[in-house]
Design a protein around this motif. Sequence first.
Motif, PDB file in Angstrom:
ATOM      1  N   VAL A 338      41.690  20.242 -20.955  1.00 51.45           N
ATOM      2  CA  VAL A 338      41.106  18.928 -21.216  1.00 51.45           C
ATOM      3  C   VAL A 338      40.113  19.013 -22.361  1.00 51.45           C
ATOM      4  O   VAL A 338      39.482  20.040 -22.596  1.00 51.45           O
ATOM      5  N   MET A 339      39.994  17.892 -23.091  1.00 48.24           N
ATOM      6  CA  MET A 339      38.905  17.784 -24.045  1.00 48.24           C
ATOM      7  C   MET A 339      37.765  17.136 -23.273  1.00 48.24           C
ATOM      8  O   MET A 339      37.959  16.141 -22.573  1.00 48.24           O
ATOM      9  N   ALA A 340      36.606  17.740 -23.317  1.00 46.48           N
ATOM     10  CA  ALA A 340      35.507  17.244 -22.493  1.00 46.48           C
ATOM     11  C   ALA A 340      34.639  16.291 -23.295  1.00 46.48           C
ATOM     12  O   ALA A 340      34.188  16.625 -24.393  1.00 46.48           O
ATOM     13  N   VAL A 341      34.449  15.088 -22.736  1.00 47.55           N
ATOM     14  CA  VAL A 341      33.601  14.082 -23.366  1.00 47.55           C
ATOM     15  C   VAL A 341      32.517  13.740 -22.356  1.00 47.55           C
ATOM     16  O   VAL A 341      32.619  12.773 -21.609  1.00 47.55           O
ATOM     17  N   PRO A 342      31.478  14.551 -22.294  1.00 53.64           N
ATOM     18  CA  PRO A 342      30.495  14.401 -21.216  1.00 53.64           C
ATOM     19  C   PRO A 342      29.807  13.048 -21.201  1.00 53.64           C
ATOM     20  O   PRO A 342      29.395  12.592 -20.142  1.00 53.64           O
ATOM     21  N   ALA A 343      29.713  12.403 -22.350  1.00 51.90           N
ATOM     22  CA  ALA A 343      29.014  11.115 -22.374  1.00 51.90           C
ATOM     23  C   ALA A 343      29.791  10.056 -21.598  1.00 51.90           C
ATOM     24  O   ALA A 343      29.209   9.111 -21.071  1.00 51.90           O
ATOM     25  N   HIS A 344      31.107  10.223 -21.495  1.00 51.48           N
ATOM     26  CA  HIS A 344      31.921   9.146 -20.924  1.00 51.48           C
ATOM     27  C   HIS A 344      32.913   9.617 -19.860  1.00 51.48           C
ATOM     28  O   HIS A 344      33.911   8.960 -19.607  1.00 51.48           O
ATOM     29  N   ASP A 345      32.637  10.755 -19.256  1.00 48.38           N
ATOM     30  CA  ASP A 345      33.455  11.229 -18.139  1.00 48.38           C
ATOM     31  C   ASP A 345      32.522  11.944 -17.173  1.00 48.38           C
ATOM     32  O   ASP A 345      31.794  12.855 -17.564  1.00 48.38           O
ATOM     33  N   GLU A 346      32.556  11.510 -15.907  1.00 49.18           N
ATOM     34  CA  GLU A 346      31.587  12.022 -14.942  1.00 49.18           C
ATOM     35  C   GLU A 346      31.694  13.531 -14.714  1.00 49.18           C
ATOM     36  O   GLU A 346      30.692  14.226 -14.600  1.00 49.18           O
ATOM     37  N   ARG A 347      32.946  14.025 -14.639  1.00 49.70           N
ATOM     38  CA  ARG A 347      33.103  15.462 -14.377  1.00 49.70           C
ATOM     39  C   ARG A 347      32.584  16.281 -15.548  1.00 49.70           C
ATOM     40  O   ARG A 347      31.888  17.282 -15.387  1.00 49.70           O
ATOM     41  N   ASP A 348      32.938  15.815 -16.744  1.00 47.08           N
ATOM     42  CA  ASP A 348      32.482  16.523 -17.934  1.00 47.08           C
ATOM     43  C   ASP A 348      30.952  16.458 -18.045  1.00 47.08           C
ATOM     44  O   ASP A 348      30.313  17.416 -18.475  1.00 47.08           O
ATOM     45  N   TRP A 349      30.403  15.311 -17.636  1.00 46.02           N
ATOM     46  CA  TRP A 349      28.946  15.132 -17.700  1.00 46.02           C
ATOM     47  C   TRP A 349      28.240  16.151 -16.803  1.00 46.02           C
ATOM     48  O   TRP A 349      27.294  16.825 -17.198  1.00 46.02           O
ATOM     49  N   GLU A 350      28.773  16.293 -15.553  1.00 48.78           N
ATOM     50  CA  GLU A 350      28.180  17.255 -14.612  1.00 48.78           C
ATOM     51  C   GLU A 350      28.244  18.672 -15.173  1.00 48.78           C
ATOM     52  O   GLU A 350      27.294  19.449 -15.061  1.00 48.78           O
ATOM     53  N   PHE A 351      29.409  18.987 -15.749  1.00 42.74           N
ATOM     54  CA  PHE A 351      29.614  20.332 -16.291  1.00 42.74           C
ATOM     55  C   PHE A 351      28.671  20.587 -17.472  1.00 42.74           C
ATOM     56  O   PHE A 351      28.028  21.640 -17.568  1.00 42.74           O
ATOM     57  N   ALA A 352      28.560  19.582 -18.326  1.00 43.31           N
ATOM     58  CA  ALA A 352      27.708  19.730 -19.515  1.00 43.31           C
ATOM     59  C   ALA A 352      26.247  19.896 -19.119  1.00 43.31           C
ATOM     60  O   ALA A 352      25.514  20.694 -19.691  1.00 43.31           O
ATOM     61  N   LYS A 353      25.830  19.129 -18.096  1.00 40.04           N
ATOM     62  CA  LYS A 353      24.455  19.245 -17.601  1.00 40.04           C
ATOM     63  C   LYS A 353      24.189  20.670 -17.126  1.00 40.04           C
ATOM     64  O   LYS A 353      23.188  21.282 -17.461  1.00 40.04           O
ATOM     65  N   LYS A 354      25.142  21.157 -16.313  1.00 35.84           N
ATOM     66  CA  LYS A 354      24.940  22.469 -15.710  1.00 35.84           C
ATOM     67  C   LYS A 354      24.865  23.569 -16.765  1.00 35.84           C
ATOM     68  O   LYS A 354      24.051  24.481 -16.665  1.00 35.84           O
ATOM     69  N   PHE A 355      25.714  23.486 -17.784  1.00 32.69           N
ATOM     70  CA  PHE A 355      25.769  24.569 -18.779  1.00 32.69           C
ATOM     71  C   PHE A 355      25.103  24.202 -20.093  1.00 32.69           C
ATOM     72  O   PHE A 355      25.297  24.870 -21.099  1.00 32.69           O
ATOM     73  N   ASP A 356      24.377  23.073 -20.060  1.00 36.76           N
ATOM     74  CA  ASP A 356      23.573  22.698 -21.205  1.00 36.76           C
ATOM     75  C   ASP A 356      24.399  22.540 -22.473  1.00 36.76           C
ATOM     76  O   ASP A 356      24.078  23.083 -23.523  1.00 36.76           O
ATOM     77  N   LEU A 357      25.483  21.808 -22.352  1.00 35.34           N
ATOM     78  CA  LEU A 357      26.346  21.530 -23.501  1.00 35.34           C
ATOM     79  C   LEU A 357      25.982  20.143 -24.047  1.00 35.34           C
ATOM     80  O   LEU A 357      25.480  19.301 -23.301  1.00 35.34           O
ATOM     81  N   PRO A 358      26.241  19.907 -25.325  1.00 34.00           N
ATOM     82  CA  PRO A 358      25.818  18.627 -25.919  1.00 34.00           C
ATOM     83  C   PRO A 358      26.555  17.417 -25.331  1.00 34.00           C
ATOM     84  O   PRO A 358      27.729  17.496 -25.000  1.00 34.00           O
ATOM     85  N   ILE A 359      25.795  16.318 -25.179  1.00 38.44           N
ATOM     86  CA  ILE A 359      26.371  15.060 -24.686  1.00 38.44           C
ATOM     87  C   ILE A 359      26.274  14.057 -25.818  1.00 38.44           C
ATOM     88  O   ILE A 359      25.176  13.638 -26.194  1.00 38.44           O
ATOM     89  N   LYS A 360      27.444  13.696 -26.392  1.00 41.76           N
ATOM     90  CA  LYS A 360      27.439  12.838 -27.581  1.00 41.76           C
ATOM     91  C   LYS A 360      27.968  11.451 -27.267  1.00 41.76           C
ATOM     92  O   LYS A 360      29.125  11.281 -26.903  1.00 41.76           O
ATOM     93  N   ARG A 361      27.088  10.464 -27.408  1.00 46.43           N
ATOM     94  CA  ARG A 361      27.472   9.088 -27.118  1.00 46.43           C
ATOM     95  C   ARG A 361      28.420   8.549 -28.197  1.00 46.43           C
ATOM     96  O   ARG A 361      28.153   8.677 -29.384  1.00 46.43           O
ATOM     97  N   VAL A 362      29.547   7.954 -27.747  1.00 48.03           N
ATOM     98  CA  VAL A 362      30.418   7.270 -28.707  1.00 48.03           C
ATOM     99  C   VAL A 362      30.725   5.836 -28.286  1.00 48.03           C
ATOM    100  O   VAL A 362      31.512   5.154 -28.919  1.00 48.03           O
ATOM    101  N   LEU A 363      30.125   5.398 -27.143  1.00 48.14           N
ATOM    102  CA  LEU A 363      30.275   4.000 -26.728  1.00 48.14           C
ATOM    103  C   LEU A 363      28.903   3.457 -26.354  1.00 48.14           C
ATOM    104  O   LEU A 363      28.106   4.175 -25.757  1.00 48.14           O
ATOM    105  N   VAL A 364      28.691   2.205 -26.664  1.00 48.97           N
ATOM    106  CA  VAL A 364      27.427   1.572 -26.301  1.00 48.97           C
ATOM    107  C   VAL A 364      27.460   1.215 -24.822  1.00 48.97           C
ATOM    108  O   VAL A 364      28.453   0.675 -24.332  1.00 48.97           O
TER     109      VAL A 364
END
Length: 806
Positions: A338-364
């Motif tokens: 999967v391509m992870a889009v933490p800003a707009h997918d809950e699972r990716d968001w949790e993963f990014a939080k845990k491993f301190d990966l960037p969260i890039k907003r692309v939707l308002v």
Amino acid sequence: MGYDHLEIEKKWQRYWQQNKTFKATAKPGQKKYYALDMFPYPSGQGLHVGHPEGYTATDAMARFKRMQGYNVLHPMGFDAFGLPAEQYALKTGHNPKGFTNQNIDHFRDQIQSLGFSYDWDREVNTTDPKYYKWTQWIFEQLYKKGLAYEDEIMVNWAPDFMGGTVVANEEVIDGKTERGGYPVYRVPMRQWVLKITAYADRLIDDLDLVDWPESVKEMQRNWIGRSVGAAVYFKVAGQEDKQIEVFTTRCDTLFGASYVTLAPELDLVDEITTPEQKAAVKAYQEAASRRSDLERTDLNKDKTGVFTGAYAINPVNGAKLPIWISDYVLASYGTGAVMAVPAHDERDWEFAKKFDLPIKRVLVGGDLIEGAYTGDGEHVNSAFLDGLTIEAAKTKMLEWLEANGAGQKKVNYRLRDWIFSRQRYWGEPIPVIHWDDGTTSLVPEDELPLTLPDTDDIKPSGTGESPLANIEEWVNVYDENGRHGLRDTNTMPQWAGSSWYWLRYTDPTNEQAFASKEALEYWSPVDLYVGGAEHAVLHLLYARFWHKFLYDLGVVPTPEPFMKLVNQGMILGSNHEKMSKSKGNVVNPDDIVAEYGADTLRLYEMFMGPLEESVPWDEKGLHGANKWVHRVWRLLIDENNHLRDRVSTINDGKLDKVYHQTVKKVTADYERLHFNTAISQLMVFVNEAYKVDDLPVEYMEGLVKMISPLMPHVAEELWQKLGHEETITYQAWPTYDESKLVEANVEMIVQVNGKVRAKLKMPKDADQATAEQMALADEHVQKFTTGKEIKKVIVIPNRIVNIVVK
RNA sequence: GCGGAUAUGGCGGAAUUGGCAGACGCGCUAGAUUUAGAUUCUAGUGUCCUUGUGACGUGAAGGUUCGAAUCCUUUUAUCCGCACCA
């Protein structure tokens, strides 16, 4: 001497059998009706009170339709391959055939004691070689079309179950076998698989053609799980020959991708992992492989994962994205990437939080500190997508991906191919020979059926193969040139025989084909199919798949097998709990038939409540049903067993209205399978009939006809006492006269501010002004209107007058 | 968590289109028949009170409407299915 159910039920069951009253013969030109029950597995326990509920409903429909002039096909048979017989065989060292046939005989006797109008000349039995010849034949056609193949796949291996067997996904519950509760392990094994996924789209789309409960359709849609999205190709940085294909339903968020995640099982993981990360990746892969599915889902609230050291290139902007592995990505779904889009997918968001990966907003929209934003909105930070909402952005991104060779539209399914082999004795042998030279061939059609060896020596092979592997004279084959081969020792799953049986009923003794074209064209499709909700997905999906396959071969005439489906509810124990031996709340239909008779049981089961609902068993209610059977009998028959003198050609008109109302309501209710309300209307009619002196013979005959679908034995006996020699089965259904339902005066409800204040007799179709005037003139109504301002008067002709005051 | 279904007297349930809530059956109460029981027949049976020409009442709270069990919003409970499906 009153009504003796023991004598009368036996008498008419014998009559029906001797006269073959329910024999069905295709009659081109006459309209047909095909009423089908889900055929039972003939278990050693015999019939349960749940069985007759659905059977009575279809039987009542079949009898009702015969009286309406339909040529009715109403068959019964037995789905007799299955585990209990095999377990019995392993335990006792006997062949399951004898045991199974005994059970079938018992079931048939029990079913016949309930007076169902089956054409027993059409009985099918899935374990009969004359039947499973055609199950094997259909398998061979699937094989020839490339829809049956062997594959090395991860299967559910239950080594302690039946001496070791493979079970289907759906037979595994919480990591254990559905039956027996033995542990299940995921191991790779060579299995036969049917390519049901080739039919995924049609299995979803054609649900629109059938009249089924919405819940069942929805379950099938979810099971197939079609999701439309895009494949996007990511190159691996520094290894340009390697490419990662991800599946996404949100290609519009590609600019927001901040890392890529792979399932730990993917081969690619080993190829791209950097030397520094090798140890960590290896450890994670091992840990993941040891976790069961249960642990990976239910028990796992916390995201885990490991960085591979490699990077992927985002095709749309060239960004370098770290590649991680995590078990929240399933190897079995999509591409396992999967391509992870933490800003707009809950699972990716949790993963990014845990491993301190960037969260890039692309939707308002939303607050990314709190969680991912999955709603719609305008795109930002997305170059050519800025300002667009989700749907428009998806379209535009797809265009871009296709134009740049970086991806394309793709449809993914949750549905997987159907693992079709079982390592058991008691099933249809898979008609395939594996030759020593490495080739594989089907058993030639003219040699079918490939029968099970008749042996009492049924033992686990211990190798994971079926007990058939032990039977050397069966397994070893030589062709005309002396070439040696081994028969495939797999047998088919129990679903096989039930995936086409409704077709066989149309022509059950045909030896040239599974059914003749003429028979299939006349009787297809099944008009009404009734059975338990537990078959909402598996049986009904497999059955539709085989039916569609046969439709494509041009050998069945309709794309769907079952036009109308009804799931009968469960009959619960009197304590509102599911009947089970351990709870001691099981009711045996034999006892009810002996004490009260089949008519009472049938009537009670249909009166309990709506067919689709689960209703608790109530001994008192059963008793009440029996009382009513006697009450109908006594209405017409005196103490000397003769027709009462009150039944005559004299009609004083007192029953006119209620009789015609009853015919109308009962006819409409039967049509909709609302038997409980039809019965209540029949009770109303009988109550009225008790109040009058003269019982017009015409109405009494109508009554007997109307009860006959539900209480056929008592109806036949009463019909005979009314002076008829022929069975009531094919008598014309009563008709009603709409003009008898209307009266010169109607009772109108008068409301003041929506509250009922009077009920007034008014001439039928009185006009608005008259009705208003009469209502306002009423003494009692005036108590609520005097001294108040009349704002408005609403008149619904023949129904209601509502006076609005202030 | 997501999806679907359901919720009406003491019990099972009915109300086809927004128009008399509780049909029909069970149970219960009283009476008749019967030596007694069973059976059968008759009457009554949602709640409340001041017993009326009354008030309230369809899981809960709002709303739309002359009028809501029925339509809309929110919510609770139970059952079923799916469940990291990208």
